[in-house]
Write a protein that holds these residues in place. Structure first.
Motif, PDB file in Angstrom:
ATOM      1  N   HIS A   2       0.855  -1.175   0.000  1.00 28.96           N
ATOM      2  CA  HIS A   2       0.000   0.000   0.000  1.00 28.96           C
ATOM      3  C   HIS A   2       0.891   1.225   0.000  1.00 28.96           C
ATOM      4  O   HIS A   2       1.624   1.470   0.963  1.00 28.96           O
ATOM      5  N   GLY A  50       1.111   5.489  -1.097  1.00 31.41           N
ATOM      6  CA  GLY A  50       0.364   6.670  -1.502  1.00 31.41           C
ATOM      7  C   GLY A  50       0.349   7.725  -0.414  1.00 31.41           C
ATOM      8  O   GLY A  50       1.066   7.643   0.579  1.00 31.41           O
ATOM      9  N   GLU A  63      -4.027  10.172   2.886  1.00 29.79           N
ATOM     10  CA  GLU A  63      -5.457   9.992   2.619  1.00 29.79           C
ATOM     11  C   GLU A  63      -5.713   8.696   1.855  1.00 29.79           C
ATOM     12  O   GLU A  63      -6.665   7.968   2.143  1.00 29.79           O
ATOM     13  N   THR A  64      -4.853   8.406   0.882  1.00 31.18           N
ATOM     14  CA  THR A  64      -4.985   7.170   0.110  1.00 31.18           C
ATOM     15  C   THR A  64      -4.813   5.959   1.010  1.00 31.18           C
ATOM     16  O   THR A  64      -5.587   5.002   0.951  1.00 31.18           O
ATOM     17  N   ARG A  91      -7.404   2.937   1.875  1.00 35.69           N
ATOM     18  CA  ARG A  91      -7.082   1.542   1.542  1.00 35.69           C
ATOM     19  C   ARG A  91      -6.981   0.669   2.783  1.00 35.69           C
ATOM     20  O   ARG A  91      -7.503  -0.446   2.811  1.00 35.69           O
TER      21      ARG A  91
END
Length: 80
Positions: free
Chosen positions: A26, A28, A31-32, A36
């Motif tokens: 994961h 990013g 916020e991403t 996720r």
């Protein structure tokens, strides 16, 4: 998918293993990752998620954990 050295092709079994591993990564913005990881926790009914950040530089790794903690509204982790 090419190998990491000399443009050699990886066997299909190794390519499949790498693709499965990538699905667990994961990457990013805070916020991403909040979206996720929140979706992952909900889908698995987890009440806790352990995070490992494979960043060599200690200051950068600490910053990564701080951003993630802030994204989840938690206190920043203590410096190691």
């Amino acid at each position: 998918m090419e190998g990491m050295s000399g443009g050699h092709k990886l066997p299909w079994t190794e390519r499949a293993r790498l693709e499965r591993g990538r699905a667990r990564l994961h990457v990013g913005s805070p916020e991403t990752l909040r979206a996720r990881l929140g979706a992952l926790a909900e889908a698995t009914r987890a009440d806790e998620i352990m995070v490992f950040s494979a960043i060599h530089d200690q200051a950068a790794r600490q910053r990564s954990y701080t951003l993630l903690a802030e994204a989840f509204g938690s206190a920043a982790p203590a410096a190691a």
